[in-house]
Design an enzyme around this catalytic site. Structure first.
Site, PDB file in Angstrom:
ATOM      1  CG  ASP A 172       8.006   8.339  -7.517  1.00 42.39           C
ATOM      2  OD1 ASP A 172       7.397   8.982  -6.639  1.00 42.39           O
ATOM      3  OD2 ASP A 172       7.660   7.199  -7.894  1.00 42.39           O
TER       4      ASP A 172
ATOM      5  CD  GLU B 235       8.549   4.857  -2.021  1.00 45.88           C
ATOM      6  OE1 GLU B 235       9.130   4.088  -1.222  1.00 45.88           O
ATOM      7  OE2 GLU B 235       8.323   4.549  -3.204  1.00 45.88           O
TER       8      GLU B 235
ATOM      9  CD  GLU C   2       2.394   1.015  -3.635  1.00 47.03           C
ATOM     10  OE1 GLU C   2       3.056   2.070  -3.693  1.00 47.03           O
ATOM     11  OE2 GLU C   2       2.675   0.000  -4.315  1.00 47.03           O
TER      12      GLU C   2
END
Ligand code: KIV
Length: 272
Positions: free
Chosen positions: A91, A123, A190
């Site tokens: 990440d 993200e 998610e």
């Protein structure tokens, strides 16, 4: 190697695409250190994610925002040493790619050079597409992440299900296409409605990995510490606990303390 996993070849982004094409589900679990990386790899998982959830799970922060690039690099280096077969995704932490695509590329290059991980996860959709493209242009594979994006928690104020309303759902679908068109090799969705996730998985040809996104996607990811019950204070509906390691550890540690106090440990055979 797991009894379920007889294929010892390294997992690549190309092999994940082939798995989607032949409808073989993809498994992904987080790990933050050498020992856990090696255990999940030996279990036969396809992707190991060095998630910024380490900020919560490893560092005790209440959000993923505080974890730094240096800390993620330290954790990812350790995980990579333990993994033989799975694809390792790292990440990119909050603040290293959002505002400036040049900074995104230099953060990405640092992670790849110093950790030897295989690829990165970022993200966001349209808002970060320049950063995604610049990282991809350096030959670094990128996994997208849409729906609940914990790095944006302060924008939303809660970890509730995302994209329940039509306009948010349509934006998510547009963002998913944008990420695919830019060249991302997979996307994590998610905590969104299962029907929406299934639609995205059907419309896109890259693998869609869900967490709290139902069974109609191409694979699943869970946070290791949650699914093995090392953490107990987090129980969303989507979480299946496969073990209660916190209970086992509590018992073992209490037993050890009692043995030390009573003088039972060490015994004759446990000394030189
Ligand atoms: O950081 C993380 O663990 C993640 C998963 C929840 C997908 O991004």
């Amino acid at each position: 190697m797991s009894i379920h996993q007889e294929d010892f070849r390294r997992v690549t982004t190309q092999r994940l695409l082939e798995m989607k094409m032949r409808k073989e589900k993809i498994s992904m679990i987080t790990a933050y250190d050498y020992t856990m990386g090696s255990i999940v790899d030996q279990g036969g998982v396809d992707i190991v994610l060095v998630g910024d959830s380490a900020s919560n799970v490893m560092c005790g922060n209440s959000t993923t925002l505080p974890i730094t690039l240096d800390q993620m690099i330290f954790l990812a280096k350790s995980v990579v040493r333990g993994v033989r077969r799975a694809l390792v995704v790292v990440d990119m932490p909050f603040g290293t790619y959002q505002g400036n695509s040049k900074e995104a590329l230099s953060s990405a290059i640092r992670i790849m050079k110093e950790t030897h991980g295989d690829c990165l996860k970022l993200e966001g959709g349209e808002e970060i597409i320049e950063s995604v493209k610049r990282v991809l242009s350096a030959g670094i594979p990128v996994m997208g992440h849409l729906g609940l994006m914990p790095q944006s928690i302060n924008k939303y104020g809660s970890y509730a299900v995302r994209a329940k309303e039509d306009n948010e759902a349509e934006k998510l679908v547009r963002d998913a296409h944008l990420l695919e068109d830019a060249g991302c090799f997979a996307i994590v969705l998610e905590k969104i409605p299962a029907k929406l996730a299934e639609r995205v998985a059907k419309e896109l040809s890259i693998p869609i990995i869900g967490i709290g996104a139902g069974g109609g996607v191409d694979g699943q990811v869970l946070v290791l510490h949650d699914m093995i019950g090392l953490t107990q204070d987090f129980s969303p509906r989507f979480l299946r606990r496969y073990a209660n390691l916190q209970g086992i550890m509590n018992e073992a540690i209490e037993h050890y303390v009692a043995d030390v106090k009573s003088g039972d440990f060490p015994n004759e055979k446990e000394q030189y």
